[in-house]
Design a protein around this motif. Structure first.
Motif, short mmCIF file in Angstrom:
data_model
loop_
_atom_site.label_atom_id
_atom_site.label_comp_id
_atom_site.label_asym_id
_atom_site.label_seq_id
_atom_site.Cartn_x
_atom_site.Cartn_y
_atom_site.Cartn_z
N LEU A 6 -3.22 -2.91 1.70
CA LEU A 6 -1.83 -2.65 2.07
C LEU A 6 -1.31 -3.73 2.99
CD1 LEU A 6 0.64 -0.59 2.34
CD2 LEU A 6 -0.53 0.17 4.43
N ARG A 7 -0.06 -4.12 2.81
CA ARG A 7 0.66 -4.99 3.75
C ARG A 7 1.61 -4.09 4.56
NH1 ARG A 7 2.49 -9.88 -0.31
NH2 ARG A 7 0.68 -11.23 -0.03
N PRO A 8 1.22 -3.65 5.73
CA PRO A 8 2.06 -2.71 6.49
C PRO A 8 3.47 -3.22 6.77
CG PRO A 8 -0.14 -2.76 7.40
CD PRO A 8 -0.07 -3.87 6.41
N THR B 130 3.94 -4.53 -1.70
CA THR B 130 3.36 -3.75 -0.61
C THR B 130 1.84 -3.74 -0.68
OG1 THR B 130 5.32 -2.35 -0.59
CG2 THR B 130 3.38 -1.50 0.54
N TYR B 131 1.30 -3.75 -1.89
CA TYR B 131 -0.15 -3.74 -2.09
C TYR B 131 -0.59 -4.99 -2.84
CZ TYR B 131 -0.13 1.25 -0.88
OH TYR B 131 0.01 2.46 -0.24
N VAL B 132 -1.79 -5.48 -2.50
CA VAL B 132 -2.35 -6.63 -3.19
C VAL B 132 -3.81 -6.34 -3.53
CG1 VAL B 132 -0.81 -8.30 -2.11
CG2 VAL B 132 -2.97 -7.73 -1.01
N ARG B 133 -4.32 -6.99 -4.54
CA ARG B 133 -5.72 -6.88 -4.95
C ARG B 133 -6.49 -8.10 -4.45
NH1 ARG B 133 -7.53 -1.86 -6.91
NH2 ARG B 133 -5.82 -0.91 -8.10
N ALA B 134 -7.63 -7.85 -3.80
CA ALA B 134 -8.48 -8.95 -3.35
C ALA B 134 -9.34 -9.43 -4.50
CB ALA B 134 -9.35 -8.49 -2.19
N GLU B 135 -9.38 -10.73 -4.70
CA GLU B 135 -10.13 -11.28 -5.83
C GLU B 135 -11.63 -11.29 -5.60
OE1 GLU B 135 -8.56 -15.14 -6.58
OE2 GLU B 135 -6.60 -14.40 -7.30
N ASP B 136 -12.06 -11.18 -4.34
CA ASP B 136 -13.49 -11.27 -4.04
C ASP B 136 -14.17 -9.91 -4.00
OD1 ASP B 136 -12.17 -10.46 -1.78
OD2 ASP B 136 -13.39 -11.66 -0.39
N ARG B 137 -13.47 -8.84 -4.40
CA ARG B 137 -14.07 -7.52 -4.45
C ARG B 137 -13.75 -6.85 -5.77
NH1 ARG B 137 -14.17 -4.32 1.29
NH2 ARG B 137 -14.90 -6.05 2.59
N GLU C 105 0.81 -1.08 16.87
CA GLU C 105 0.52 -2.40 16.32
C GLU C 105 0.43 -2.28 14.80
OE1 GLU C 105 -2.67 -6.09 16.94
OE2 GLU C 105 -2.69 -4.32 18.24
N LEU C 106 0.96 -3.28 14.10
CA LEU C 106 0.87 -3.34 12.65
C LEU C 106 0.07 -4.58 12.26
CD1 LEU C 106 4.50 -2.42 11.52
CD2 LEU C 106 2.50 -0.92 11.62
N PRO C 107 -1.12 -4.42 11.70
CA PRO C 107 -1.89 -5.60 11.29
C PRO C 107 -1.30 -6.23 10.03
CG PRO C 107 -3.02 -3.59 10.64
CD PRO C 107 -1.83 -3.16 11.44
N GLU C 108 -1.78 -7.40 9.70
CA GLU C 108 -1.33 -8.07 8.48
C GLU C 108 -1.71 -7.28 7.24
OE1 GLU C 108 -3.09 -11.87 8.38
OE2 GLU C 108 -2.02 -12.66 10.11
N SER C 109 -2.91 -6.69 7.27
CA SER C 109 -3.46 -6.06 6.08
C SER C 109 -4.36 -4.90 6.49
CB SER C 109 -4.26 -7.10 5.28
OG SER C 109 -4.89 -6.52 4.15
N VAL C 110 -4.39 -3.86 5.66
CA VAL C 110 -5.27 -2.72 5.88
C VAL C 110 -5.92 -2.35 4.55
CG1 VAL C 110 -5.48 -0.31 6.62
CG2 VAL C 110 -3.81 -1.81 7.73
#
Length: 321
Positions: A167-169, A152-159, A96-101
């Motif tokens: 990561l976006r698998p 492929t990678y994103v930064r969360a604004e709330d952390r 399984e590949l989740p949306e985000s890790v």
């Protein structure tokens, strides 16, 4: 199982940078169970070949990184000691590949030995000690750190950084590679005889701890970390079916972090003792891994294979003493 054998039944690696949006959701392989998780590998010659490599993601595990995202979808989660007595996780995805890790953090030297059991796995990580990077480049894996021009990678604004990289698998693998890519050496099936009833088990590092508490209602081990329940990003609870406490030699590696602290090296090749937790019981076991290319076998005191319960497996590396 040697890598040569695996290569004979595994297809070529899928190409990187496949554009799959974060909103596409989890992609599940065939053969799902009632709880939505894909079946663990059936150890038979008729199993379908893997369609690609496993995805391994280095995941942050300090308090500021919790709750993590995507851990509940991993087939195997390894917990390892790192500098200052803390812990870090490596999540392995095949079915399984989740949306985000994430949050995604840096790699360690002993990760390369651990990942040798898989056929050219994809390793997602955020940096490493500068002297370690050439070893990662030479290792039999596909390294995928963040790039300057990549989705492929994103930064969360709330952390806050460095606990906000995700990561976006789906940008690395088009679909799950399948259960046969999980060349861990684990066997699944009926529980062995014997064992002892155990409602809770704790593993302690100098500055971190893991507690696994059996839940009859969920038929799973509920995870707590550093004394607090370990949740998921959507408010659930991390709850593997099997927990392995694997006693290994932990020595100093050849590398240090930016503070000068030595990085522990987990020797996952060799043999030793282990406790396997499943179905509310604990079983004493012996583990053995002959070479980095091999999976790890677990046997009972009688020398028989010790089957794991079907579902997610957590392996916590603990000291040999």
């Amino acid at each position: 199982m040697r890598r040569g054998t695996r290569r004979g039944r595994c297809a070529a690696l899928l190409t990187a940078a496949v554009a799959v949006s974060l909103a596409a959701g989890c992609t599940a392989g065939p053969g799902t169970k009632d709880d939505g998780r894909a079946q663990e590998p059936e150890r038979s010659h008729s199993a379908a070949p893997a369609s690609g490599p496993v995805l391994a993601v280095k995941v942050d595990n300090v308090r500021a990184a919790r709750p993590q995202t995507g851990l509940e979808d991993a087939d195997v989660v390894y917990a390892e000691p790192v500098e200052a007595g803390l812990s870090r996780l490596m999540a392995i995805y095949a079915t399984e590949l989740p949306e985000s890790v994430g949050p995604v953090r840096s790699a360690r030297e002993s990760d390369l030995e651990l990942l040798g059991q898989f056929d050219r796995p994809v390793l997602a990580f955020s940096g490493a000690q500068s002297k370690l990077l050439p070893l990662i480049d030479k290792a039999p894996l596909r390294a995928e750190p963040p790039g300057e021009d990549s989705d492929t990678y994103v930064r969360a604004e709330d952390r806050q950084a460095p606990h906000n990289l995700y990561l976006r698998p789906g940008e690395l693998l088009q679909e799950p590679s399948g259960a046969t890519a999980l060349t861990t050496g684990f066997t699944y099936g009926k529980a062995p005889t014997g064992g002892r009833a155990e409602s809770s088990h704790t593993v302690r590092y100098p500055s971190a701890s893991f507690t696994f508490t059996w839940s009859d209602s969920r038929d799973r081990w509920l995870v707590s970390m550093d004394g607090s329940p370990a949740g998921t990003a959507d408010g659930g609870r991390l709850a593997p079916a099997t927990v392995v406490v694997q006693h290994v030699k932990v020595r100093e590696s050849d590398f240090r972090d930016f503070r000068g602290s030595n990085s522990p090296y987990v020797e996952s090749v060799g043999s030793g003792r282990a406790e396997v937790l499943r179905d509310g019981r604990a079983y004493d076991a012996t583990w053995k891994r002959g070479a980095a290319e091999d999976g790890t076998t677990f046997t009972t005191e009688d020398g028989d294979p010790l089957n794991f319960a079907r579902g997610q497996v957590w392996v916590v590396f603990a000291g040999a003493s």
